[in-house]
Scaffold this motif. Structure first.
Motif, PDB file in Angstrom:
ATOM      1  N   LYS A 171     -69.311  22.513   1.564  1.00  0.00           N
ATOM      2  CA  LYS A 171     -69.114  22.264   2.999  1.00  0.00           C
ATOM      3  C   LYS A 171     -69.454  23.488   3.828  1.00  0.00           C
ATOM      4  CE  LYS A 171     -65.555  18.695   2.477  1.00  0.00           C
ATOM      5  NZ  LYS A 171     -64.149  18.295   2.799  1.00  0.00           N
ATOM      6  N   ARG A 172     -69.089  24.652   3.329  1.00  0.00           N
ATOM      7  CA  ARG A 172     -69.384  25.894   4.050  1.00  0.00           C
ATOM      8  C   ARG A 172     -70.786  26.420   3.745  1.00  0.00           C
ATOM      9  NH1 ARG A 172     -63.844  26.714   2.513  1.00  0.00           N
ATOM     10  NH2 ARG A 172     -62.461  27.164   4.286  1.00  0.00           N
ATOM     11  N   HIS A 173     -71.392  25.888   2.695  1.00  0.00           N
ATOM     12  CA  HIS A 173     -72.708  26.352   2.249  1.00  0.00           C
ATOM     13  C   HIS A 173     -72.682  27.849   1.917  1.00  0.00           C
ATOM     14  CE1 HIS A 173     -74.324  22.462   3.439  1.00  0.00           C
ATOM     15  NE2 HIS A 173     -73.793  22.637   4.639  1.00  0.00           N
ATOM     16  N   ARG A 174     -71.632  28.259   1.233  1.00  0.00           N
ATOM     17  CA  ARG A 174     -71.492  29.669   0.878  1.00  0.00           C
ATOM     18  C   ARG A 174     -70.450  29.800  -0.221  1.00  0.00           C
ATOM     19  NH1 ARG A 174     -67.926  32.769   5.399  1.00  0.00           N
ATOM     20  NH2 ARG A 174     -67.870  34.231   3.668  1.00  0.00           N
ATOM     21  N   ASP A 175     -70.427  30.957  -0.849  1.00  0.00           N
ATOM     22  CA  ASP A 175     -69.397  31.240  -1.840  1.00  0.00           C
ATOM     23  C   ASP A 175     -68.089  31.597  -1.142  1.00  0.00           C
ATOM     24  OD1 ASP A 175     -71.042  30.877  -4.069  1.00  0.00           O
ATOM     25  OD2 ASP A 175     -71.802  32.933  -3.940  1.00  0.00           O
ATOM     26  N   VAL A 176     -66.982  31.127  -1.713  1.00  0.00           N
ATOM     27  CA  VAL A 176     -65.653  31.496  -1.218  1.00  0.00           C
ATOM     28  C   VAL A 176     -64.825  31.942  -2.412  1.00  0.00           C
ATOM     29  CG1 VAL A 176     -65.739  29.894   0.734  1.00  0.00           C
ATOM     30  CG2 VAL A 176     -64.743  29.146  -1.442  1.00  0.00           C
ATOM     31  N   LEU A 177     -63.698  32.556  -2.128  1.00  0.00           N
ATOM     32  CA  LEU A 177     -62.804  33.014  -3.181  1.00  0.00           C
ATOM     33  C   LEU A 177     -61.617  32.071  -3.323  1.00  0.00           C
ATOM     34  CD1 LEU A 177     -62.726  36.847  -2.401  1.00  0.00           C
ATOM     35  CD2 LEU A 177     -64.198  35.628  -4.022  1.00  0.00           C
ATOM     36  N   HIS A 178     -61.336  31.672  -4.522  1.00  0.00           N
ATOM     37  CA  HIS A 178     -60.138  30.892  -4.827  1.00  0.00           C
ATOM     38  C   HIS A 178     -59.136  31.839  -5.489  1.00  0.00           C
ATOM     39  CE1 HIS A 178     -61.744  26.516  -4.696  1.00  0.00           C
ATOM     40  NE2 HIS A 178     -62.470  27.302  -3.917  1.00  0.00           N
ATOM     41  N   VAL A 179     -58.016  32.070  -4.824  1.00  0.00           N
ATOM     42  CA  VAL A 179     -56.980  32.946  -5.343  1.00  0.00           C
ATOM     43  C   VAL A 179     -55.873  32.075  -5.923  1.00  0.00           C
ATOM     44  CG1 VAL A 179     -55.381  34.823  -4.843  1.00  0.00           C
ATOM     45  CG2 VAL A 179     -57.548  34.668  -3.594  1.00  0.00           C
ATOM     46  N   HIS A 180     -55.709  32.136  -7.232  1.00  0.00           N
ATOM     47  CA  HIS A 180     -54.741  31.286  -7.918  1.00  0.00           C
ATOM     48  C   HIS A 180     -53.480  32.081  -8.247  1.00  0.00           C
ATOM     49  CE1 HIS A 180     -58.051  28.492  -8.394  1.00  0.00           C
ATOM     50  NE2 HIS A 180     -58.738  29.386  -9.087  1.00  0.00           N
ATOM     51  N   ARG A 181     -52.358  31.403  -8.111  1.00  0.00           N
ATOM     52  CA  ARG A 181     -51.065  31.961  -8.515  1.00  0.00           C
ATOM     53  C   ARG A 181     -50.540  31.091  -9.650  1.00  0.00           C
ATOM     54  NH1 ARG A 181     -47.747  35.008  -5.056  1.00  0.00           N
ATOM     55  NH2 ARG A 181     -49.028  34.246  -3.337  1.00  0.00           N
ATOM     56  N   LEU A 182     -50.378  31.683 -10.845  1.00  0.00           N
ATOM     57  CA  LEU A 182     -49.994  30.930 -12.030  1.00  0.00           C
ATOM     58  C   LEU A 182     -48.599  31.343 -12.465  1.00  0.00           C
ATOM     59  CD1 LEU A 182     -53.361  31.921 -13.386  1.00  0.00           C
ATOM     60  CD2 LEU A 182     -52.803  29.514 -13.420  1.00  0.00           C
ATOM     61  N   HIS A 183     -47.743  30.337 -12.701  1.00  0.00           N
ATOM     62  CA  HIS A 183     -46.380  30.619 -13.158  1.00  0.00           C
ATOM     63  C   HIS A 183     -45.853  29.401 -13.887  1.00  0.00           C
ATOM     64  CE1 HIS A 183     -42.632  32.778 -13.258  1.00  0.00           C
ATOM     65  NE2 HIS A 183     -41.990  31.772 -12.717  1.00  0.00           N
ATOM     66  N   ASP A 184     -45.370  29.629 -15.101  1.00  0.00           N
ATOM     67  CA  ASP A 184     -44.892  28.534 -15.947  1.00  0.00           C
ATOM     68  C   ASP A 184     -46.001  27.503 -16.131  1.00  0.00           C
ATOM     69  OD1 ASP A 184     -42.415  29.749 -16.211  1.00  0.00           O
ATOM     70  OD2 ASP A 184     -41.608  28.772 -14.433  1.00  0.00           O
ATOM     71  N   GLN A 185     -45.780  26.266 -15.684  1.00  0.00           N
ATOM     72  CA  GLN A 185     -46.743  25.193 -15.920  1.00  0.00           C
ATOM     73  C   GLN A 185     -47.594  24.846 -14.701  1.00  0.00           C
ATOM     74  OE1 GLN A 185     -47.021  23.682 -19.043  1.00  0.00           O
ATOM     75  NE2 GLN A 185     -45.588  25.267 -19.693  1.00  0.00           N
ATOM     76  N   TRP A 186     -47.476  25.618 -13.610  1.00  0.00           N
ATOM     77  CA  TRP A 186     -48.161  25.197 -12.401  1.00  0.00           C
ATOM     78  C   TRP A 186     -49.083  26.278 -11.862  1.00  0.00           C
ATOM     79  CZ3 TRP A 186     -46.892  28.439  -8.426  1.00  0.00           C
ATOM     80  CH2 TRP A 186     -45.648  29.083  -8.484  1.00  0.00           C
ATOM     81  N   ARG A 187     -49.906  25.839 -10.906  1.00  0.00           N
ATOM     82  CA  ARG A 187     -50.905  26.725 -10.301  1.00  0.00           C
ATOM     83  C   ARG A 187     -51.088  26.317  -8.851  1.00  0.00           C
ATOM     84  NH1 ARG A 187     -56.992  27.284 -12.820  1.00  0.00           N
ATOM     85  NH2 ARG A 187     -58.238  26.970 -10.949  1.00  0.00           N
ATOM     86  N   THR A 188     -51.014  27.279  -7.950  1.00  0.00           N
ATOM     87  CA  THR A 188     -51.327  27.029  -6.546  1.00  0.00           C
ATOM     88  C   THR A 188     -52.537  27.872  -6.183  1.00  0.00           C
ATOM     89  OG1 THR A 188     -49.794  28.772  -5.820  1.00  0.00           O
ATOM     90  CG2 THR A 188     -48.936  26.524  -5.932  1.00  0.00           C
ATOM     91  N   THR A 189     -53.329  27.345  -5.259  1.00  0.00           N
ATOM     92  CA  THR A 189     -54.602  27.994  -4.921  1.00  0.00           C
ATOM     93  C   THR A 189     -54.704  28.231  -3.428  1.00  0.00           C
ATOM     94  OG1 THR A 189     -55.727  26.952  -6.797  1.00  0.00           O
ATOM     95  CG2 THR A 189     -57.118  27.778  -5.006  1.00  0.00           C
ATOM     96  N   THR A 190     -55.133  29.419  -3.055  1.00  0.00           N
ATOM     97  CA  THR A 190     -55.437  29.773  -1.675  1.00  0.00           C
ATOM     98  C   THR A 190     -56.923  30.072  -1.585  1.00  0.00           C
ATOM     99  OG1 THR A 190     -53.242  30.722  -1.307  1.00  0.00           O
ATOM    100  CG2 THR A 190     -55.000  31.413   0.190  1.00  0.00           C
ATOM    101  N   ILE A 191     -57.594  29.432  -0.628  1.00  0.00           N
ATOM    102  CA  ILE A 191     -59.036  29.656  -0.447  1.00  0.00           C
ATOM    103  C   ILE A 191     -59.248  30.718   0.621  1.00  0.00           C
ATOM    104  CG2 ILE A 191     -61.234  28.625   0.233  1.00  0.00           C
ATOM    105  CD1 ILE A 191     -60.251  25.979  -0.903  1.00  0.00           C
TER     106      ILE A 191
END
Length: 289
Positions: A44-64
């Protein structure tokens, strides 16, 4: 050391750690979470972006994070969830002042603040007080004096706003190769040219000699020490004021396959990043009896 003495250590595959883009950096927070950055093309942005993942126990949240132009090397988190991304190098502008190389984002990926932590950064750790511990390699320590670099101290602590709260003035650091901040009053670092590891505890420092071998990450547990340069990992044991190498360590997956990748260590935790996923363990998992 008898190099034939090799310990094979099992690391567990981290749930939800699959890497689908380009792996940029992995970090360990003071609270026990794993942080990971990967670069992914956004159609959608036609560019590279960074996905910052936070991992703990069994889950993962992502900030773009839209900013993919900066060559980030380090990722950590403040106590309120804000994300800290730091580049090892920074440029200076026409006035000779350093440009920002530390960027703070909220959990939605919005840039909140940026400032300079100086050039030549080797390691970055955020403690439970949201203080930023920064160690520097030689190009940061011996930077041009015209820039008024604080990196010349080898180890510096900043507050969350980028203001200096501590400078090392006791140890003759040319390179501060490795750092392990367990708490604001419990931190370890390894420096050259003395090949010494220092424990800062409640404002007082105790130093120990180690074999003349460079390493970039380490963990300490009791009288034992594990060091790694991402190529070779060793178990050491303290004898008085000196650490002696006991064995070489080979990390393995749950299937017994040898693991090779980028290794991060903090407190008593180890995370190994391959091209496709992460593996983790703690010192207690394999501490010799």
């Amino acid at each position: 050391m008898d190099t034939s003495n090799t310990l094979k250590i099992h690391l567990d595959r981290v749930t939800a750690s699959q890497v689908t883009g380009k792996h940029i950096a992995t970090g360990l927070t003071i609270s026990g979470q794993i942080m990971m950055i990967e670069e992914i093309y956004d159609a959608k942005r036609h560019r590279d972006v960074l996905h910052v993942h936070r991992l703990h126990d069994q889950w993962r949240t992502t900030t773009i994070v839209a900013q993919a132009e900066t060559d980030f090397s380090y990722v950590d988190s403040f106590s309120d969830g804000r994300i800290l991304l730091v580049a090892s190098r920074c440029d200076d502008d026409v006035d000779g002042l350093w440009l920002p190389n530390a960027f703070i984002y909220d959990t939605s990926g919005h840039l909140l603040d940026s400032y300079c932590l100086d050039d030549g950064i080797q390691n970055v750790h955020v403690d439970e007080k949201d203080q930023i511990w920064v160690s520097y390699f030689d190009e940061g320590v011996f930077a041009d004096a015209a820039t008024n670099s604080v990196g010349s101290f080898g180890l510096v602590v900043f507050d969350a706003h980028g203001q200096v709260v501590f400078k090392n003035k006791e140890y003759p650091i040319d390179d501060c190769y490795a750092l392990n901040v367990c708490a604001s009053d419990d931190a370890w670092f390894f420096y050259h040219p003395d090949y010494r590891i220092v424990h800062l505890e409640n404002g007082a420092g105790t130093s120990y000699s180690v074999p003349a071998r460079h390493f970039s990450d380490f963990i300490v547990q009791g009288d034992h020490l594990i060091t790694t340069d991402n190529e070779q990992t060793y178990l050491l044991k303290r004898e008085g004021q000196h650490y002696e190498e006991q064995a070489r360590i080979q990390f393995e997956s749950e299937k017994g396959t040898p693991l090779q990748g980028t290794i991060k260590m903090r407190q008593d935790r180890i995370v190994l990043s391959t091209e496709t996923r992460l593996y983790a363990g703690t010192f207690q998992d394999f501490l010799p009896e």
